[in-house]
Scaffold this active site. Structure first.
Site, PDB file in Angstrom:
ATOM      1  N   GLU A  91      -1.069 -59.250 -40.557  1.00  0.00           N
ATOM      2  CA  GLU A  91      -0.016 -59.526 -39.352  1.00  0.00           C
ATOM      3  C   GLU A  91       0.121 -58.255 -38.410  1.00  0.00           C
ATOM      4  OE1 GLU A  91       1.288 -62.251 -38.064  1.00  0.00           O
ATOM      5  OE2 GLU A  91      -0.085 -63.635 -39.354  1.00  0.00           O
ATOM      6  N   ASP A  92      -0.726 -57.446 -38.209  1.00  0.00           N
ATOM      7  CA  ASP A  92      -0.803 -56.450 -37.169  1.00  0.00           C
ATOM      8  C   ASP A  92      -0.183 -55.140 -37.781  1.00  0.00           C
ATOM      9  OD1 ASP A  92      -2.118 -57.384 -35.192  1.00  0.00           O
ATOM     10  OD2 ASP A  92      -0.498 -57.966 -33.971  1.00  0.00           O
ATOM     11  N   ALA A  93       0.263 -55.180 -39.013  1.00  0.00           N
ATOM     12  CA  ALA A  93       0.862 -53.885 -39.521  1.00  0.00           C
ATOM     13  C   ALA A  93      -0.473 -52.985 -39.846  1.00  0.00           C
ATOM     14  CB  ALA A  93       1.369 -54.077 -41.031  1.00  0.00           C
TER      15      ALA A  93
ATOM     16  N   ARG B 293      -7.822 -61.097 -29.881  1.00  0.00           N
ATOM     17  CA  ARG B 293      -7.658 -60.597 -28.772  1.00  0.00           C
ATOM     18  C   ARG B 293      -8.758 -59.784 -28.049  1.00  0.00           C
ATOM     19  NH1 ARG B 293      -2.673 -60.003 -31.470  1.00  0.00           N
ATOM     20  NH2 ARG B 293      -2.864 -58.696 -33.359  1.00  0.00           N
TER      21      ARG B 293
END
Lengths: 377, 604
Positions: free
Chosen positions: B221-223, B405
């Site tokens: 999650e984007d960490a 993305r």
């Protein structure tokens, strides 16, 4: 075995019994049947809602949460005459608020055979549609010198609708006062003002008025769209008039419906209206690809119709019927409720959730419902 | 009848008709380019409405374009040479009609070519540079033309929040709430805007080695996972500056605030320990290590109400304590002390605190491609994966951030950064005008690396080789100003509001976290009635209620018995636990002449 069925008839709902009957193996001992029944009953009892379960709030959350994901869609018919129908959240709000005037009234008219097989389908549809003078007129002319209006009918559409110029002039005679009306040639009707000092403004107003003179069809049905659904021809309409449609003998009265809940209430009564609320809400939710258990919707529909009338989930409807002043005041227009309560000396028995949250008391739901009494020695 | 006349408007006012509108418009444009008409004038030929609109008013947005005639740009190599030699300037180009400014409406008549190569005889103008379609911050994204527009947006927005070297005179400035990156660097992959905007004078990021791989789920999650040794070497360190200020305000009656160490008999005196850093003048000394609650500037104010009551007052000194101290959870070192006067002539004391911020879990970092994330784990270098050549990445970035993305520029920057790092040069990644990606790959291959940027890597814990090849490269990383140290907040007990006796709101006031309407519903739906009551107990009060009149009474502590103000002593009064908010509601109703009678009965 029949005796057993009879015995459990009162303990189990009818549709469970019938499905049990269907699925019961042919040669089965009555002891086993009894066992099956016992297990079914046990299962049925455990799946019942527990006492003190907060069903209303769970229903509200179960409908409310998916509603946030709904799009503000209107649904389009890809047909000759384009129709769109409000669906999604606006429609749900409309139903639950119990609006008298819904934004897109609509009917689904089923037909009796042979018409349901497609016989004269276009003709029937056309005959249902409310037709006014405007629909079959080429032009309206105002003669300023003679203070008269000349209506030129379109022969094409008069033929299509099956109306003659004589019929038109007769209807006009009935509905328009103060004008002498006569046929002034083929497909031409002239209206001449009777009085001498009629202003031009008035004539203009009459011209606008006769545009809307009702000629044929059923009032309120503004658009018709014959379609084929599952090998059957039917008619979808914009605008509703359930009472008059049901009088037509080509129509299948058992299946024809409208999406106007109040019309159903007036024609069929409260039970049908309740069913209609369930159906309409469920249709929207299903349409959006969401999944809400129908029992939540049924509960909402029940609260809307318990009094024998349809009440919306609004401050004028269901909320106004709450017993607690504090609960009503905490919803909308608190001043109104507090003033009324102080004038009449209302007593709040703190019997529901909101009041008890306000007072920081245990809410009478779940673990807060039962009371424990111990003997003090 | 001849040709229809065309109406002409100047600045919205009708000025006349013309017969041949197109030649009229052409004339005006020609005259403007010759310099005979003002260059501020714009013409819009609205053929649909048969109008010619002339505009010379102010407030229009205009942009420069190169004029094109017969498919050839008027700006030639010669001009560029002259520009480089400083023989001519921008204004000369405008005067000679080589470059002109178009406003929004004249643009409607123009056909602008993006590139010089695409010019056709139909074109009227040429962009100065394809980069012109983007703003300053967006132009700083390398290889931006490989991206989706939303990512460019996010990327440029993130850059604005990056910590860097915001002003060279920071040491003598008193800015509120500023951050400085301790060791900023220039990016390896640059765009021409970096050069034009003197980015080397105020860089805002650092070049790091980044590997795209997961690691025990700590970068989901984007960490991102950060190498602990990199932090210890100084990566991502920044300094946070926050000033405290105190002013000697003047009050009516010639009274004045005083900056000094407060006397012990001052109202609201804290404790001797809190004032321990103050010097004789009541101001803290530089380089003092302060923590929450410590007083930075000692100050006292005159009593609030100077009334006749003074005569009866026993304490002679009623000055109030109004020192400036560190808020809850703050710490730092006093950096700079300044004493001046403000515009009203009052003494003004400013103290600037500094706090070194070492990256910790929860701090936010980003690349320049809208790929922001917070630190999920700080991993010792010994446990970090390493490559065959012994390179240990600084950051592990999750591969799940890429496909949805579609930030291709992120990948290209990694590769170009790796190549530039190995070759010892910077790479031009200007959007639309960058060094060719395939050339970069070739050069990388010639330097002895796989051309796709992947490398064999080993598990840092087990030393075993990873089955997959890992994409690893260098890129420019930015530390964003959102740091957990400024946001972390929790509360068990704490301050309450005076009126409602409910907890205060917000981190600054050490407030509670509200259990809202919908959260309440979840408790009700679960049927956990008593738990719900406990949650809402924050403002509970016990009120003695009179059984006969239903009003709240009070407890007489002298006689130790309850008392009803209406019915007196000889009635039954029972203690009832309610929320203070409800007591307030009842009081408010009473003030409105409504009689809210509480009827008590046994619940069971």
């Amino acid at each position: 075995m029949d005796k057993l069925f009879k015995e459990y008839n009162e303990k189990l709902p009818a549709n469970i019994i019938t499905s049990l009957k269907e699925k019961m193996p042919k040669n089965i001992s009555s002891a086993n049947v009894k066992k099956i029944f016992e297990l079914t009953l046990k299962e049925y009892e455990t799946s019942k809602v527990e006492a003190g379960e907060c069903v209303g709030l769970v229903a509200a959350e179960s409908i409310g949460e998916p509603s946030t994901q709904m799009t503000l869609n209107t649904f389009h018919f890809a047909g000759v005459s384009e129709m769109n129908i409000t669906t999604g959240l606006p429609r749900i709000i409309e139903i639950l608020d119990a609006r008298k005037k819904i934004s897109t009234p609509m009917m689904e008219i089923y037909l009796k055979p042979p018409y349901s097989k497609g016989k004269d389908i276009k003709k029937i549809a056309q005959s249902i549609k409310e037709t006014t003078l405007k629909d079959m007129t080429k032009e309206f002319l105002i003669n300023i010198a003679e203070l008269s209006i000349e209506v030129v009918l379109d022969p094409k559409s008069t033929k299509e609708f099956g109306v003659t110029d004589t019929v038109v002039s007769k209807t006009l005679q009935k509905s328009i006062k103060g004008y002498s009306i006569r046929k002034s040639g083929d497909n031409k009707i002239t209206l001449k003002a009777k009085g001498k000092d009629v202003s031009l403004n008035e004539i203009y107003k009459t011209k606008e008025k006769i545009k809307g003179v009702y000629l044929k069809g059923i009032k309120g049905i503004t658009q018709v769209l014959p379609i084929k659904r599952e090998n059957e021809f039917m008619i979808i309409t914009a605008g509703t008039n359930l009472k008059d449609i049901l009088k037509l003998d080509k129509v299948d009265q058992t299946r024809t419906i409208t999406n106007d809940i109040f019309e159903i209430y007036n024609v069929f009564g409260i039970e049908a209206a309740r069913q209609s609320i369930i159906g309409e809400v469920y249709k929207v939710i299903e349409n959006q690809g969401l999944n809400v258990d129908i029992r939540h919707i049924m509960l909402v529909a029940d609260t809307m119709s318990v009094t024998g009338m349809i009440r919306g989930i609004s401050r004028y409807g269901v909320v106004s019927g709450k017993a607690s002043v504090l609960a009503r005041a905490s919803f909308e227009t608190p001043l109104k409720h507090i003033i009324e309560a102080s004038l009449t000396g209302e007593i709040d028995n703190l019997s529901s959730v909101v009041e008890n949250v306000m007072l920081n008391q245990p809410v009478p739901v779940g673990t807060g419902l039962p009371g424990l009494i111990t003997k003090v020695k | 009848m001849g040709e229809q006349m065309t109406e002409v408007y100047l600045n919205g006012k009708f000025v006349g008709d013309v017969e041949n509108s197109s030649s009229f418009v052409k004339n005006i444009i020609d005259e403007r380019r010759k310099g005979k008409l003002t260059s501020n004038l714009n013409v819009f030929h609205d053929e649909k409405n048969n109008e010619v609109l002339l505009e010379s008013s102010k407030g229009r947005v205009r942009r420069p374009l190169i004029v094109v005639k017969e498919g050839k740009a008027l700006l030639t190599e010669k001009h560029v040479e002259q520009l480089e030699k400083n023989e001519i300037g921008w204004s000369d180009l405008i005067q000679h009609g080589i470059i002109e400014f178009l406003d929004a409406s004249e643009e409607e008549n123009a056909l602008v070519s993006f590139n010089e190569e695409e010019l056709t005889p139909e074109h009227t103008h040429l962009e100065l540079s394809p980069l012109d379609i983007m703003g300053l911050a967006t132009s700083l994204v390398p290889y931006g033309n490989f991206n989706q527009s939303t990512r460019l947006n996010a990327g440029s927005k993130n850059q604005k929040q990056a910590l860097g070297f915001y002003a060279a005179n920071f040491a003598v400035r008193m800015d509120m709430d500023v951050n400085l990156l301790n060791t900023p660097q220039m990016p390896i992959v640059q765009s021409i805007i970096h050069e034009i905007s003197d980015y080397h004078k105020h860089p805002s990021g650092q070049n790091v080695v980044i590997a795209i791989m997961s690691y025990e789920g700590y970068n989901m999650e984007d960490a991102i996972i950060i190498n602990k040794s990199s932090i210890e070497r100084g990566m991502g360190r920044s300094t946070y500056y926050r000033p405290a200020l105190a002013e000697e305000l003047r009050y009516s009656g010639g009274l004045i605030d005083e900056v000094s160490i407060p006397d012990k008999d001052v109202r609201g005196y804290k404790s001797e320990k809190d004032y321990r850093y103050l010097e004789g003048d009541g101001i803290i000394y530089p380089e003092a290590k302060v923590n929450e609650g410590d007083v930075v500037i000692g100050k006292t104010s005159p009593p609030r109400f100077l009334s006749s009551l003074d005569e009866y007052n026993l304490t002679s000194n009623t000055r109030r304590e109004s020192s400036v101290s560190l808020r809850h959870g703050e710490k730092g070192v006093v950096d700079f002390v300044m004493i001046t006067e403000n515009s009203e002539g009052n003494k003004l004391v400013q103290v600037r605190m500094r706090d070194e911020r070492i990256p910790e879990i929860g701090d936010k970092f980003t690349s320049r491609h809208g790929q922001k994330g917070v630190i999920g784990l700080i991993l010792p270098q010994t446990d970090m994966p390493f490559s065959a050549s012994g390179i240990v990445p600084d950051i592990l970035f999750s591969p799940h951030g890429i496909p949805s993305r579609m930030t291709i520029s992120h990948l290209i920057e990694m590769m170009a950064g790796k190549m530039g790092c190995l070759a010892g040069r910077t790479i031009d990644g200007t959007t639309f005008n960058s060094e060719n990606e395939t050339e970069v790959r070739k050069e990388l291959l010639s330097l002895g690396f796989k051309e796709n940027g992947e490398e064999t890597m080993y598990n840092g814990k087990s030393g075993k080789i990873f089955k997959a090849k890992i994409f690893i490269g260098n890129m420019y990383y930015l530390k964003l100003k959102h740091m957990v140290a400024n946001k972390i907040h929790s509360r068990a007990r704490g301050p309450i509001q005076l009126l409602t006796r409910q907890p205060t709101e917000g981190r600054a006031k050490e407030g509670g976290l509200r259990l809202g309407e919908m959260e309440k519903d979840t408790f009700v739906a679960h049927g956990t009635s008593l738990l719900l009551k406990e949650r809402f107990d924050s403002d509970r009060t016990v009120v003695p209620v009179c059984e006969s009149c239903g009003f709240a009474g009070f407890h007489d502590h002298y006689k130790n018995r309850a008392f009803c103000p209406v019915c007196g002593e000889n009635v039954e009064i029972n203690d009832i636990e309610i929320s203070y908010a409800f007591k307030l509601l009842i009081d408010e109703m009473k003030s409105l002449c409504i009689y809210p009678k509480m009827i008590l009965e046994n619940k069971y």
